[in-house]
Design a protein around this motif. Structure first.
Motif, short mmCIF file in Angstrom:
data_model
loop_
_atom_site.label_atom_id
_atom_site.label_comp_id
_atom_site.label_asym_id
_atom_site.label_seq_id
_atom_site.Cartn_x
_atom_site.Cartn_y
_atom_site.Cartn_z
N CYS A 65 0.84 -1.21 0.00
CA CYS A 65 0.00 0.00 0.00
C CYS A 65 0.87 1.25 0.00
CB CYS A 65 -0.93 0.00 1.21
SG CYS A 65 -1.99 1.46 1.33
N GLY A 66 0.74 2.07 -1.03
CA GLY A 66 1.45 3.33 -1.09
C GLY A 66 0.70 4.43 -0.37
N ILE A 67 1.41 5.33 0.25
CA ILE A 67 0.81 6.48 0.93
C ILE A 67 1.36 7.73 0.27
CG2 ILE A 67 0.47 7.68 3.12
CD1 ILE A 67 0.91 5.02 4.54
N ILE A 68 0.49 8.52 -0.34
CA ILE A 68 0.93 9.67 -1.12
C ILE A 68 0.26 10.95 -0.63
CG2 ILE A 68 1.36 8.25 -3.17
CD1 ILE A 68 -1.25 9.28 -4.37
N GLY A 69 0.81 12.08 -1.04
CA GLY A 69 0.28 13.39 -0.65
C GLY A 69 1.40 14.41 -0.67
N ARG A 70 1.03 15.66 -0.63
CA ARG A 70 2.02 16.73 -0.61
C ARG A 70 2.82 16.69 0.68
NH1 ARG A 70 0.92 21.13 -4.15
NH2 ARG A 70 -1.09 21.01 -5.22
N ASN A 71 3.93 17.45 0.70
CA ASN A 71 4.67 17.63 1.94
C ASN A 71 3.76 18.27 2.99
OD1 ASN A 71 7.09 16.65 0.93
ND2 ASN A 71 7.74 18.65 0.17
N THR A 208 2.70 -7.72 4.60
CA THR A 208 2.09 -6.46 4.19
C THR A 208 3.14 -5.34 4.23
OG1 THR A 208 0.01 -7.21 5.16
CG2 THR A 208 0.19 -4.85 4.66
N VAL A 209 3.06 -4.42 3.25
CA VAL A 209 4.00 -3.31 3.16
C VAL A 209 3.23 -2.00 3.10
CG1 VAL A 209 5.87 -2.24 1.85
CG2 VAL A 209 5.67 -4.74 1.91
N LEU A 210 3.61 -1.04 3.95
CA LEU A 210 3.12 0.33 3.87
C LEU A 210 4.30 1.19 3.41
CD1 LEU A 210 1.05 0.66 7.17
CD2 LEU A 210 0.25 0.00 4.91
N PHE A 211 4.10 1.94 2.33
CA PHE A 211 5.22 2.56 1.63
C PHE A 211 4.90 4.01 1.30
CE2 PHE A 211 7.29 2.87 -2.75
CZ PHE A 211 8.50 3.29 -2.25
N VAL A 212 5.62 4.95 1.93
CA VAL A 212 5.45 6.37 1.63
C VAL A 212 6.47 6.79 0.58
CG1 VAL A 212 5.79 8.71 2.52
CG2 VAL A 212 4.43 7.08 3.81
N SER A 213 6.02 7.47 -0.47
CA SER A 213 6.96 7.95 -1.48
C SER A 213 6.34 9.10 -2.26
CB SER A 213 7.33 6.82 -2.45
OG SER A 213 8.24 7.28 -3.44
N LYS A 225 -2.49 -1.04 -3.67
CA LYS A 225 -3.41 -0.08 -3.07
C LYS A 225 -2.67 1.22 -2.80
CE LYS A 225 -7.12 -2.77 -2.30
NZ LYS A 225 -8.49 -2.47 -2.78
N ALA A 226 -3.41 2.32 -2.69
CA ALA A 226 -2.80 3.60 -2.34
C ALA A 226 -3.76 4.40 -1.48
CB ALA A 226 -2.43 4.40 -3.59
N LEU A 227 -3.17 5.19 -0.59
CA LEU A 227 -3.91 6.05 0.32
C LEU A 227 -3.43 7.48 0.08
CD1 LEU A 227 -4.54 5.31 4.05
CD2 LEU A 227 -3.52 7.48 3.41
N TYR A 228 -4.38 8.39 -0.16
CA TYR A 228 -4.07 9.77 -0.52
C TYR A 228 -4.47 10.69 0.63
CZ TYR A 228 -5.02 14.22 -3.08
OH TYR A 228 -5.09 15.54 -3.49
N LEU A 229 -3.47 11.33 1.25
CA LEU A 229 -3.70 12.27 2.34
C LEU A 229 -3.58 13.70 1.84
CD1 LEU A 229 -1.66 10.70 5.29
CD2 LEU A 229 -4.14 10.61 4.93
N ASP A 230 -4.43 14.57 2.37
CA ASP A 230 -4.39 15.99 2.02
C ASP A 230 -4.69 16.81 3.27
OD1 ASP A 230 -4.28 18.34 0.48
OD2 ASP A 230 -6.44 18.30 0.12
N ARG A 231 -3.67 17.54 3.75
CA ARG A 231 -3.81 18.39 4.94
C ARG A 231 -4.34 17.62 6.14
NH1 ARG A 231 -6.40 23.83 2.07
NH2 ARG A 231 -4.77 24.05 0.49
N GLY A 232 -3.84 16.41 6.30
CA GLY A 232 -4.21 15.60 7.45
C GLY A 232 -5.48 14.80 7.30
N LEU A 233 -6.18 14.95 6.19
CA LEU A 233 -7.44 14.24 5.96
C LEU A 233 -7.24 13.14 4.93
CD1 LEU A 233 -9.90 17.28 5.76
CD2 LEU A 233 -9.43 15.82 7.76
N LEU A 234 -8.01 12.06 5.05
CA LEU A 234 -7.98 11.00 4.07
C LEU A 234 -8.82 11.43 2.87
CD1 LEU A 234 -7.27 8.17 3.14
CD2 LEU A 234 -9.25 7.31 4.42
#
Length: 411
Positions: A65-71, A208-213, A225-234
């Motif tokens: 599962c990738g975790i993406i979003g701005r800095n 299982t792998v959780l991967f931020v990039s 799978k991927a999870l998209y965060l924006d300003r602390g919100l899913l």
């Protein structure tokens, strides 16, 4: 019986105080506790902010599962809560299995111990016996590939050596859940490939792998799978490719023609036009003819100029460069203004969103006097070639090589 997910997160929130270092006072903690008991919804005071708020998702066993979003979107905070480095203010996270994490360069190492001693220390923290660690030691040493530095205190290590050893430990001590932050960006290309291959193998073994990039091409290729965060919100969670497309759609620049970059002393501007016109194009047809026009200006004469226009895909990968020297335009002087036209015929970019930049060099210099990687964005839409019924689509890649096809009779 339905298998429970490896990672299950419900209503997770974490708040911090702006400018605060360390923990709150006992009085502040009691006030916060009373406030939370009075209201089910987490609320932040004026000097607090939510790094993550009300995050809920679950990741099946054996998923990358990738975790993406701005800095600043909360990615690292989420991983720290999931790995129990920091406690949440609201909600809960259930991690079913032993966790191996690689979050920060040097995290989890004792600086005065050497590499071998830190391997045993990390294994002990994961709950492994000395015998178990010893059985895996040779594989860890081979994967890390840092040679005699294993006998050196890790405080002497470079950031790249830290990452090599840390990933080797995290992956080969066989955690059920492997958590990896952006630290892989520190490693060289060969080591990154080794790590990505290992992550794929880990998932193939049912872990299982959780991967931020921030490397979206890497996430698209290696994550299911991927999870998209924006300003602390899913913002979104689901199949990796569609989540990445949604993220790119929300973050893409809106410019379809560049403003001047630089200043009155030296500036440049890029536009895409139909050949022989000044009509700007923001939407290009695959296989169409276009001119990429680079206008330049200098208050004082700029001598021996060389220019190019780099073109990037939506994930920031360099696709091609339109180069003045390579196309036979010799070095030139800018006296007042100048214009270089790159004539692109039968556009080979497949459907998608792209960006164009520009760079101005003085002949013989390695660094540009003026450069920008994102002066304008443009879309390429589907079209057919050679009167074919079937059009080229985004799924066919990035660039169509000039070619034809024919069916021959076999005697």
């Amino acid at each position: 019986m339905t298998e429970l997910p490896a990672v299950e997160v419900r209503g997770l929130s974490k708040r911090y105080r702006r400018g605060a270092i360390g923990v709150r006072s006992l009085r502040e903690e009691v006030e916060q506790l009373v406030a939370r008991l009075r209201s089910r919804e987490a609320k932040a005071s004026l000097n607090e902010f939510f790094a993550i708020k009300n995050i809920t998702f679950s990741v099946p066993t054996g998923t990358v599962c990738g975790i993406i979003g701005r800095n600043g979107s909360g990615k690292t905070t989420l991983l720290k809560v999931l790995t129990s480095i920091t406690a949440p203010d609201e909600g809960e996270a259930v991690m079913r299995g032993r966790i191996g994490s690689l979050l920060e360069v040097g995290a989890g190492f004792h600086p005065d111990l050497d590499g071998i001693e830190n391997i045993y220390l990390n294994g002990a923290i994961l709950g492994m016996s000395k015998a178990e660690i010893t059985r895996k030691l040779d594989r860890i040493i081979k994967f890390a590939d840092i040679g005699s530095f294993l006998e050196t205190p890790v405080k002497r290590y470079s950031s790249g050596m830290y990452v090599r050893l840390a990933f080797a430990i995290a992956a080969h001590l066989e955690p059920e859940i492997l958590v990896v932050d952006e630290v892989l960006a520190v490693g060289d290309a060969e080591f990154q490939r080794k790590c990505l291959g290992t992550m794929k193998n880990v998932a193939g073994e049912g872990r299982t792998v959780l991967f931020v990039s921030h490397n979206l091409a890497m996430v698209r290729q290696h994550c299911t799978k991927a999870l998209y965060l924006d300003r602390g919100l899913l913002k979104d969670f689901g199949e990796a490719s569609s989540i990445i497309d949604a993220y790119l759609s929300n973050t893409a620049p809106s410019s379809n023609g560049s403003e001047r970059v630089g200043d009155d002393d030296l500036w440049m501007q890029v536009a895409i036009v139909h050949p022989g016109t000044r009509e700007r194009c923001s939407q290009l047809k695959f296989g169409g003819d276009y001119d990429f026009v680079l206008k330049l200006g200098a208050r004082n004469s700029f001598h021996r100029s060389v220019v190019n226009i780099p073109i990037f895909d939506q994930e920031g990968n360099l696709i091609s460069v339109l180069e003045s020297l390579a196309e036979g335009v010799d070095q030139f002087d800018i006296v007042g203004q100048a214009k270089v036209v790159f004539s692109v015929r039968s556009l080979g970019l497949l459907p998608g969103t792209y960006s164009a930049g520009a760079a101005l060099y003085a002949w013989g210099e390695d660094d540009p006097d003026l450069a920008s990687e994102n002066l304008l964005t443009f879309d390429v839409v589907a079209a057919t070639v050679n009167d074919s019924y079937w059009p080229y689509q985004k799924e066919h890649g990035i660039v169509r090589l000039s070619h034809s096809a024919q069916l021959l009779k076999v005697d």
